[in-house]
Scaffold this motif. Structure first.
Motif, PDB file in Angstrom:
ATOM      1  N   ILE A   1       0.821  -1.214   0.000  1.00 14.27           N
ATOM      2  CA  ILE A   1       0.000   0.000   0.000  1.00 14.27           C
ATOM      3  C   ILE A   1       0.856   1.265   0.000  1.00 14.27           C
ATOM      4  O   ILE A   1       0.700   2.126  -0.875  1.00 14.27           O
ATOM      5  CB  ILE A   1      -0.981  -0.017   1.189  1.00 14.27           C
TER       6      ILE A   1
ATOM      7  N   ASN B   1       3.021   1.770  -3.386  1.00 13.49           N
ATOM      8  CA  ASN B   1       2.233   2.158  -4.552  1.00 13.49           C
ATOM      9  C   ASN B   1       1.687   3.577  -4.411  1.00 13.49           C
ATOM     10  O   ASN B   1       1.639   4.322  -5.396  1.00 13.49           O
ATOM     11  CB  ASN B   1       1.088   1.170  -4.776  1.00 13.49           C
ATOM     12  N   VAL B   2       1.292   3.966  -3.200  1.00 12.54           N
ATOM     13  CA  VAL B   2       0.860   5.342  -2.968  1.00 12.54           C
ATOM     14  C   VAL B   2       2.025   6.298  -3.224  1.00 12.54           C
ATOM     15  O   VAL B   2       1.862   7.364  -3.836  1.00 12.54           O
ATOM     16  CB  VAL B   2       0.319   5.515  -1.531  1.00 12.54           C
TER      17      VAL B   2
ATOM     18  N   SER C   1       0.507   1.707 -11.199  1.00 12.16           N
ATOM     19  CA  SER C   1       0.618   1.740  -9.735  1.00 12.16           C
ATOM     20  C   SER C   1      -0.763   1.791  -9.088  1.00 12.16           C
ATOM     21  O   SER C   1      -0.988   1.175  -8.032  1.00 12.16           O
ATOM     22  CB  SER C   1       1.452   2.948  -9.300  1.00 12.16           C
ATOM     23  N   THR C   2      -1.696   2.523  -9.711  1.00 13.14           N
ATOM     24  CA  THR C   2      -3.067   2.584  -9.191  1.00 13.14           C
ATOM     25  C   THR C   2      -3.729   1.217  -9.252  1.00 13.14           C
ATOM     26  O   THR C   2      -4.390   0.783  -8.287  1.00 13.14           O
ATOM     27  CB  THR C   2      -3.892   3.606  -9.993  1.00 13.14           C
TER      28      THR C   2
ATOM     29  N   LEU D   1      -2.244  -0.988  -6.634  1.00 13.79           N
ATOM     30  CA  LEU D   1      -2.782  -0.629  -5.317  1.00 13.79           C
ATOM     31  C   LEU D   1      -4.160  -1.242  -5.124  1.00 13.79           C
ATOM     32  O   LEU D   1      -4.475  -1.760  -4.034  1.00 13.79           O
ATOM     33  CB  LEU D   1      -2.851   0.892  -5.188  1.00 13.79           C
TER      34      LEU D   1
ATOM     35  N   CYS E   1       3.875  -5.147  -6.097  1.00 12.52           N
ATOM     36  CA  CYS E   1       4.706  -4.300  -5.239  1.00 12.52           C
ATOM     37  C   CYS E   1       6.098  -4.069  -5.808  1.00 12.52           C
ATOM     38  O   CYS E   1       6.900  -3.368  -5.201  1.00 12.52           O
ATOM     39  CB  CYS E   1       4.849  -4.940  -3.854  1.00 12.52           C
TER      40      CYS E   1
END
Length: 326
Positions: A22, A25-26, A51-52, A55, A290
């Motif tokens: 989490i 990726n954020v 990446s979104t 996530l 990831c």
């Protein structure tokens, strides 16, 4: 549909994966969205969307399905309608992650190998349209999963949990849907990624040899060529992202092929090799969500610097507030 497992290895792996997946990726979304990593707007848009999607895979497959399913098995998310919706979101997120990787690979293929299409296709507007289409199609394509399940039991007029409908394994329609799902999620993306990568690398190597020959000095020493260096960086970034994706999905492909060839759809327990292969493949599949941020960090110097600046920003803000209070 993968059901939550209670093996200690999995109980540790999935919380750690969520704790890492989490924030990284954020962080990748925040850094890439700033547009200060030296990447084109087109590439940045693809990487942000990837990446979104990654996530969303972590949130749905890891948090909602595995962690909550194991530690809170009787939560409201286990009510059948929500369980069905969760299944659709899980498959849609995975589809988006897979096909955005294919779209990114194709975009780099066009940029490097198809000069006539490059100016028209490799634009941020096109990238935005492709990303939107991938997300929409991924959602619509997986809506049938909502109707593939029925309640495991009904208590006080409330349907609980999800189990495949009675005709799921005997219906030709569901059989075709399941087969098509595996083909579009596993085999077609891996084949396309492999083809685009081979053609892209071949084109770059040929172009580099030609440029090196043209720019070589009379004494035989080659001059430093910025264009060649940029192409090398493109190869490294492209092959690392798509290659890592292919390797981490390979175990799932092997399990699928083995289970179909050997007709091994059931397992005797958690020590059964088929079960271990299935869960290992699923763990690696989720791990692929990831890895991209670490790849950017290792390969892209500007991304690494921007990430450091972003991490320092809260400390700088606090220091400024403290000075104002003095």
């Amino acid at each position: 549909m993968h059901e939550p497992v209670t093996n200690p290895v999995y109980l540790i792996f999935y919380p750690v994966l969520a704790a890492v997946g989490i924030p990284v990726n954020v962080m990748a979304i925040a850094v890439l969205s700033r547009g200060k990593c030296g990447l084109s707007a087109c590439i940045s848009r693809y990487l942000v969307s990837m990446s979104t999607a990654d996530l969303m895979v972590v949130l749905t497959s890891v948090v909602l399905s595995r962690i909550i399913g194991v530690y809170y098995p009787a939560s409201f998310l286990s009510i059948t309608p929500l369980c069905r919706l969760k299944t659709v979101l899980i498959y849609a997120a995975k589809d988006s992650s897979v096909w955005l990787t294919v779209a990114f690979t194709f975009d780099r293929f066009v940029a490097i190998c198809c000069q006539n299409m490059r100016s028209k296709y490799c634009r941020k507007e096109t990238a935005g349209a492709v990303v939107g289409i991938v997300f929409v199609l991924s959602c619509f394509r997986n809506i049938p999963w909502y109707f593939a399940f029925e309640p495991l039991y009904i208590a006080d007029s409330t349907p609980w949990y999800c189990t495949f409908t009675s005709n799921y394994y005997t219906s030709k329609q569901w059989g075709a849907f399941s087969f098509l799902n595996h083909i579009l999620t596993l085999f077609v993306p891996l084949i396309l990624i492999s083809i685009f990568n081979v053609l892209t690398v071949k084109n770059i190597l040929v172009a580099n040899r030609i440029r090196k020959a043209l720019r070589s000095r009379k004494d035989g020493e080659a001059e430093t060529d910025p264009e060649t260096e940029n192409r090398k960086k493109s190869i490294v970034l492209l092959l690392t992202i798509s290659g890592t994706f292919a390797l981490l999905w390979a175990t799932t492909v092997v399990h699928y092929l083995y289970s179909r060839i050997a007709n091994a759809y059931n397992y005797t327990g958690t020590d059964d090799p088929v079960y271990i292969l299935q869960e290992a493949g699923y763990m690696l599949l989720l791990l692929s969500c990831c890895t991209n941020t670490f790849i950017y960090t290792i390969i892209q110097t500007k991304f690494r610097n921007e990430m450091k600046n972003l991490m320092k920003w809260p400390l700088v803000l606090i220091a400024q507030r403290l000075k104002q209070c003095e």
